[in-house]
Design a protein around this motif. Structure first.
Motif, PDB file in Angstrom:
ATOM      1  N   LEU A 145       6.325   7.714  -9.371  1.00  0.00           N
ATOM      2  CA  LEU A 145       7.599   7.243  -9.958  1.00  0.00           C
ATOM      3  C   LEU A 145       8.860   7.488  -9.504  1.00  0.00           C
ATOM      4  O   LEU A 145       9.702   6.535  -9.799  1.00  0.00           O
ATOM      5  N   SER A 146       8.964   8.537  -8.950  1.00  0.00           N
ATOM      6  CA  SER A 146      10.319   8.836  -8.288  1.00  0.00           C
ATOM      7  C   SER A 146      10.680   8.399  -6.891  1.00  0.00           C
ATOM      8  O   SER A 146      11.743   8.222  -6.672  1.00  0.00           O
ATOM      9  N   GLN A 147       9.505   8.104  -6.061  1.00  0.00           N
ATOM     10  CA  GLN A 147       9.565   7.860  -4.651  1.00  0.00           C
ATOM     11  C   GLN A 147       9.028   6.468  -4.478  1.00  0.00           C
ATOM     12  O   GLN A 147       9.485   5.638  -3.480  1.00  0.00           O
ATOM     13  N   GLY A 148       8.305   5.980  -5.474  1.00  0.00           N
ATOM     14  CA  GLY A 148       7.666   4.468  -5.237  1.00  0.00           C
ATOM     15  C   GLY A 148       8.693   3.475  -5.768  1.00  0.00           C
ATOM     16  O   GLY A 148       9.756   3.743  -6.179  1.00  0.00           O
ATOM     17  N   GLN A 149       8.158   2.145  -5.414  1.00  0.00           N
ATOM     18  CA  GLN A 149       8.872   0.944  -5.786  1.00  0.00           C
ATOM     19  C   GLN A 149       8.506   0.350  -6.800  1.00  0.00           C
ATOM     20  O   GLN A 149       9.030   0.061  -7.953  1.00  0.00           O
TER      21      GLN A 149
END
Length: 360
Positions: free
Chosen positions: A46-50
């Motif tokens: 959730l924080s690093q993905g697109q």
């Protein structure tokens, strides 16, 4: 003896390059590697993905299920190789179909997990090998009933239970002789309300690359940022939950529960993530006013995982209780239930409950 719960968002996203400088607790920095490919899992996705994703009610043969299962086992084991006793489950609608697949995935071989162990102090890729010495696969509603009867509530009477999950909602009337089959019904879960909200918003706004899992996060918080403007969703959430109750839940319960059932039980337990929405619980209060006491127990969103854990704990016995794991791989969140460490690990958002059967 106490039970500890830890949950991660049930989403993954492919990301082959190992992330570095990760200092959060393990459950917040999950990057797993499978057949040469890397995947962000849970909060890190959730924080690093697109566009983090998870297929709704995916089978144990699907990659997203397997990665979430491995993430749960990695957390439960404390990233240490060894033996675990595992209980997991599925909604009634897919239980028979997926049970054998789950047994094959967990039991045929040791589960090998390769993950990113890099921190500021060094690290890199590490491997954990776990042996599932005993596996049990239950229906989700059976797990919830087990938690109500064998957990802290220790309710040995007759009661209704409604498990408000994201993908499915499960109902049952539970008696001392077992659940009444006629009352065991599966209907669409909270994603019905999330998707109708998504359709409403997308007709007026450009939602960029937000998928339903990302919209669900906003649905839970009650706000969303669109075009750099924060939009309050509480009013819309209340409206869509009301429609979901009136169009899906209430008709299903009217069909499943009869007057004779209400003569046998005077209480309904609301469990699952949907039980945490007060506006949804209020609809149950209004419909069953005067006939049922509506109870939202503490830790309602963890009841399936608790019921699974209690089954594992029985197989382990008190001498090996640290091996017991309950794994609820939900469509919105994956909940890992295990024996509480003493003292509790710093940084974990853990909930401890005292299982009644361990007090006997």
């Amino acid at each position: 003896m106490k039970t500890e719960f830890l949950s991660i968002p049930s989403v993954i996203e492919r990301h082959d390059k190992p992330l570095t400088q990760l200092t959060a607790p393990l459950e917040k920095r999950l990057q797993l590697f499978e057949e040469g490919s890397g995947f962000l899992v849970g909060d890190l996705a959730l924080s690093q993905g697109q566009v983090p994703y998870r297929n709704i009610n995916s089978s144990p043969s699907d990659l997203d299920y397997q990665l979430l299962a491995k993430a749960g086992l990695l957390i439960a084991s404390g990233a240490k190789s060894g033996e675990l006793v595992l209980t997991t489950g599925f909604p009634s609608a897919v239980y028979e179909l997926f049970k054998l697949q789950a047994e094959k995935f967990f039991s045929v071989r040791d589960v090998v997990i390769e993950y990113n162990s890099d921190t500021l102090n060094g690290g890199g890729r590490s491997r954990v090998q776990l042996t599932i010495s005993h596996l049990e696969v239950m229906s989700e509603i059976a797990g919830c009933i087990n938690a109500i009867r064998k957990g802290p509530l220790a309710d040995d009477g007759n009661f209704f239970v409604v498990s408000l999950g994201y993908g499915t909602c499960e109902t049952a009337l539970s008696t001392a002789e077992g659940p009444v089959a006629r009352t065991c019904v599966s209907v669409p879960g909270l994603r019905h309300a999330v998707n109708t909200l998504y359709d409403e918003l997308s007709s007026s706004y450009y939602l960029s690359m937000k998928n339903e899992h990302m919209v669900n996060q906003s649905f839970q918080r009650g706000d969303m940022v669109i075009g750099r403007k924060r939009m309050n969703l509480l009013g819309a959430r209340n409206s869509h939950l009301a429609n979901y109750y009136n169009e899906v839940l209430s008709p299903a319960m009217r069909k499943a529960f009869t007057d004779s059932d209400f003569e046998r039980a005077s209480k309904v337990y609301l469990v699952g993530g949907g039980a945490l929405y007060p506006e949804l619980a209020n609809h149950f209060q209004q419909e069953f006013d005067g006939v049922l006491e509506v109870v939202v127990p503490k830790g309602a969103d963890n009841f399936a995982a608790l019921g699974y854990y209690l089954r594992s704990a029985l197989w382990c016995g008190p001498n090996h209780i640290e091996r017991a794991v309950g794994l609820d791989i939900g469509n919105a969140y994956t909940v890992i239930s295990s024996h509480a460490k003493v003292p509790a690990q710093e940084g974990k958002k853990a909930t401890a409950l005292e299982p009644a059967f361990l007090e006997a």
